[in-house]
Motif scaffolding. Structure first.
Motif, PDB file in Angstrom:
ATOM      1  N   THR A  80       0.823  -1.213   0.000  1.00 54.49           N
ATOM      2  CA  THR A  80       0.000   0.000   0.000  1.00 54.49           C
ATOM      3  C   THR A  80       0.858   1.263   0.000  1.00 54.49           C
ATOM      4  O   THR A  80       0.483   2.289  -0.592  1.00 54.49           O
ATOM      5  CB  THR A  80      -0.920   0.003   1.236  1.00 54.49           C
ATOM      6  N   SER A  81       2.015   1.201   0.658  1.00 57.11           N
ATOM      7  CA  SER A  81       2.884   2.385   0.715  1.00 57.11           C
ATOM      8  C   SER A  81       3.458   2.763  -0.644  1.00 57.11           C
ATOM      9  O   SER A  81       4.016   3.861  -0.800  1.00 57.11           O
ATOM     10  CB  SER A  81       4.025   2.141   1.703  1.00 57.11           C
ATOM     11  N   LEU A  82       3.344   1.886  -1.632  1.00 58.61           N
ATOM     12  CA  LEU A  82       3.817   2.237  -2.976  1.00 58.61           C
ATOM     13  C   LEU A  82       3.034   3.403  -3.569  1.00 58.61           C
ATOM     14  O   LEU A  82       3.518   4.065  -4.504  1.00 58.61           O
ATOM     15  CB  LEU A  82       3.711   1.016  -3.899  1.00 58.61           C
ATOM     16  N   LEU A  83       1.832   3.669  -3.040  1.00 60.94           N
ATOM     17  CA  LEU A  83       1.054   4.809  -3.541  1.00 60.94           C
ATOM     18  C   LEU A  83       1.732   6.142  -3.235  1.00 60.94           C
ATOM     19  O   LEU A  83       1.417   7.164  -3.855  1.00 60.94           O
ATOM     20  CB  LEU A  83      -0.349   4.787  -2.921  1.00 60.94           C
ATOM     21  N   GLN A  91      -2.303  13.487  -8.835  1.00 60.09           N
ATOM     22  CA  GLN A  91      -1.324  13.665  -7.766  1.00 60.09           C
ATOM     23  C   GLN A  91      -1.955  13.534  -6.379  1.00 60.09           C
ATOM     24  O   GLN A  91      -1.241  13.363  -5.385  1.00 60.09           O
ATOM     25  CB  GLN A  91      -0.660  15.042  -7.897  1.00 60.09           C
ATOM     26  N   ASP A  92      -3.294  13.615  -6.320  1.00 57.66           N
ATOM     27  CA  ASP A  92      -3.952  13.489  -5.017  1.00 57.66           C
ATOM     28  C   ASP A  92      -3.760  12.101  -4.413  1.00 57.66           C
ATOM     29  O   ASP A  92      -3.833  11.933  -3.194  1.00 57.66           O
ATOM     30  CB  ASP A  92      -5.447  13.785  -5.148  1.00 57.66           C
ATOM     31  N   PHE A  93      -3.539  11.094  -5.255  1.00 52.65           N
ATOM     32  CA  PHE A  93      -3.328   9.742  -4.738  1.00 52.65           C
ATOM     33  C   PHE A  93      -2.086   9.689  -3.853  1.00 52.65           C
ATOM     34  O   PHE A  93      -2.087   9.068  -2.794  1.00 52.65           O
ATOM     35  CB  PHE A  93      -3.209   8.741  -5.879  1.00 52.65           C
ATOM     36  N   ALA A  94      -1.029  10.330  -4.292  1.00 53.41           N
ATOM     37  CA  ALA A  94       0.189  10.360  -3.477  1.00 53.41           C
ATOM     38  C   ALA A  94       0.006  11.229  -2.239  1.00 53.41           C
ATOM     39  O   ALA A  94       0.525  10.922  -1.162  1.00 53.41           O
ATOM     40  CB  ALA A  94       1.364  10.859  -4.313  1.00 53.41           C
ATOM     41  N   GLN A  95      -0.775  12.304  -2.382  1.00 57.34           N
ATOM     42  CA  GLN A  95      -0.960  13.217  -1.262  1.00 57.34           C
ATOM     43  C   GLN A  95      -1.821  12.605  -0.163  1.00 57.34           C
ATOM     44  O   GLN A  95      -1.546  12.784   1.025  1.00 57.34           O
ATOM     45  CB  GLN A  95      -1.592  14.519  -1.763  1.00 57.34           C
ATOM     46  N   TYR A  96      -2.865  11.868  -0.559  1.00 57.45           N
ATOM     47  CA  TYR A  96      -3.800  11.278   0.405  1.00 57.45           C
ATOM     48  C   TYR A  96      -3.628   9.760   0.517  1.00 57.45           C
ATOM     49  O   TYR A  96      -4.571   9.043   0.865  1.00 57.45           O
ATOM     50  CB  TYR A  96      -5.237  11.596   0.003  1.00 57.45           C
ATOM     51  N   SER A  97      -2.436   9.232   0.228  1.00 60.88           N
ATOM     52  CA  SER A  97      -2.200   7.786   0.317  1.00 60.88           C
ATOM     53  C   SER A  97      -2.319   7.269   1.747  1.00 60.88           C
ATOM     54  O   SER A  97      -2.452   6.068   1.970  1.00 60.88           O
ATOM     55  CB  SER A  97      -0.819   7.442  -0.234  1.00 60.88           C
TER      56      SER A  97
END
Length: 548
Positions: A80-83, A91-97
């Protein structure tokens, strides 16, 4: 005069190094003492750490599933941390991973795959409902204009009130976690959306990340060494059978060996965990109700796996365990007879020792046989599984009928021939005359002269082979500090304690029928396999002589 002062000053100055050296030695002693205490603390900490490490290793060796769970948890978090390294268009995926990572931490469970389904479902449903409601109230707050803040505060109050009240409703108990996620997500969306004014995008992003975290959790938890709640429930019920059989045999053997406690542990008196294995066995059976209910709730969510098909009758497993608990209450009472202050003497127990031993061994054999059949998921073999234990109970009851004088104080029985007719005045006079005895004689006393049978007092040997008397003020040498009538009362009570033990053991046999009936119902609904057919070797034919 001045010389005297000068001499005193010189002497005081000479003594000053002595004082300094004295306090210096005191500081050295205290410093050495402090270092010694520090070394002891470091040594104790090291011993405690080694003990903790040893117990942690033993835990992993005894139950490898815990090591597997830790590995799966780390793997799910790593995937999951790969996000965090997402470089795509969104880019919101990385911000709110962090939402996906939190989902893995919250949803991932140890031995219950059904709990993963339930928590994942509750988390997804709570987030979806909170997102829809947040979007509606956000649009309403925009329309409200200058009352936007008022609408947001009122909506948060109503949401928190309704969710907190509804989750207390009995049928909503399985969705309690969903209500918490609903309130938390709603508040976060309202706060974040009020700043960015992008409610729909925030809701969609969080739903996708929660779905990703739940998906990783399900794949890892189910596909890599899955641990099912139904299988855990199955093993728990089997363990209850074995534990109860151990407790039953221990109670009967301990009672016949006159094993007693010099001092009853306070933990047993308060029904807490103790070091007594006999007590812990039936206590674990009685206290398994909450664990069974939890496993049952999770097992119903699990997909078909292994020998457990779709719509498997998990409720009947709990029903069988309930019948076992009904028998465990009797075993608890049997153990209470051993813990009792009033004890029957050894010679009275020896009268029924063979019958009591047989009932206990046959009852334990039935429990172990049912537990083995349940573990193998087999139906009962043809024939009556309760035949031997019923015969043993009947023999015990017959022995009680023939030796009933052992269970009571027979000296108070009325001996003689009962008159056929008595007038009312004679009965009144007889009731007032304490020396007058009505003629009666029991069957057992008529056949065997009870007066000629020597009955011991309430004496017994405890676990340390020391003579124990009840009450404590009655000496074993025949001397007594109590009156004769009071001693007879004690003697009668000690005899009746044996009757209590025997009646409880017979009651246990009667309750075994409910266990067998529940097991047969489970075997039919769960479609257990038929027992293997054992082909008995044919008996050798005896030679027959024929005359021609």
């Amino acid at each position: 005069m001045g010389s005297i002062k000068c001499n005193w000053a010189d002497n005081s100055g000479g003594k000053l190094p002595l004082l300094v050296s004295f306090w210096g030695n005191e500081d050295g002693v205290s410093r050495r003492r402090g270092l010694k205490v520090m070394r002891e603390k470091i040594k104790n900490s090291w011993v405690e750490f080694n003990d903790f490490a040893r117990k942690a290793l033993e835990m992993g060796r005894s139950d490898p599933r815990k090591v597997i769970f830790a590995v799966k948890m780390g793997l799910a978090l790593s995937l999951t941390s790969l996000l965090i390294f997402w470089k795509g268009s969104y880019q919101d995926f990385a911000q709110y991973s962090i939402w996906a990572i939190l989902t893995v931490i919250v949803v991932f469970e140890f031995s219950i795959a059904g709990a993963t389904f339930i928590k994942g479902f509750n988390r997804g449903l709570g987030t979806l409902c909170a997102g829809i409601l947040a979007f509606c109230f956000a649009e309403l707050s925009v329309v409200a204009g200058k009352f936007e803040e008022v609408v947001i505060v009122i909506s948060i109050f109503l949401t928190g009130f309704c969710a907190s009240y509804l989750k207390l409703y009995p049928t909503m108990k399985p969705y309690e976690y969903g209500f918490r996620v609903f309130v938390l997500t709603y508040c976060i969306l309202m706060v974040a959306g009020n700043r960015t004014r992008e409610y729909s995008q925030a809701v969609l992003t969080r739903l996708v990340l929660i779905a990703a975290g739940a998906g990783v959790t399900l794949v890892v938890n189910i596909c890599i060494f899955p641990i099912w709640a139904g299988e855990s429930l199955h093993k728990l019920v089997v363990k209850n059978f074995k534990d109860l059989a151990t407790s039953l045999e221990g109670c009967v053997n301990g009672y016949l060996k006159c094993v007693e406690y010099e001092r009853i542990p306070s933990k047993i008196l308060t029904y807490q965990a103790a070091d007594d294995p006999l007590y812990n066995c039936y206590r674990s059976v009685v206290q398994s109700t909450s664990e069974e209910d939890t496993l049952l709730g999770f097992a119903t969510w699990e997909p078909p796996h292994g020998p457990y098909r779709h719509n498997y009758p998990w409720e009947n497993f709990v029903k069988v365990s309930g019948a076992v608990k009904h028998c465990a209450f009797t075993v608890m009472a049997l153990h209470g007879c051993i813990l009792s202050e009033i004890q029957a003497p050894a010679d009275r127990r020896h009268v029924f020792s063979n019958e009591l031993q047989k009932v206990g061994s046959e009852g334990a054999k039935v429990l172990r046989e049912l537990g083995s059949k349940l573990e193998k998921m087999e139906k009962l073999s043809p024939g009556d599984i309760l035949k031997n234990v019923h015969e043993a109970a009947e023999q015990l009851q017959q022995k009680i009928d023939h030796k009933s004088y052992v269970l009571v104080n027979s000296e108070g029985w009325e001996i003689g021939v009962r008159p056929m007719e008595l007038d009312l005045e004679d009965l009144i006079n007889a009731a007032g005359d304490e020396n007058m005895k009505l003629g009666s004689k029991s069957l057992s006393e008529a056949v065997l002269e009870v007066r000629s049978v020597s009955v011991g007092t309430a004496l017994c040997y405890d676990a340390k082979n020391t003579l124990r008397t009840w009450p404590s003020n009655v000496s074993a040498n025949g001397g007594s500090m109590v009156k004769g009538d009071e001693f007879k009362t004690y003697e009668s009570a000690s005899a009746l304690s044996l009757a209590t033990f025997t009646s409880l053991l017979i009651e246990f046999v009667a309750r075994l029928g409910n266990v067998v009936s529940s097991f047969e119902e489970l075997s039919l609904k769960a479609n257990f396999k038929d027992p293997p057919i054992i082909n008995m070797p044919p008996e050798p034919c005896k030679g027959v002589a024929t005359w021609v």
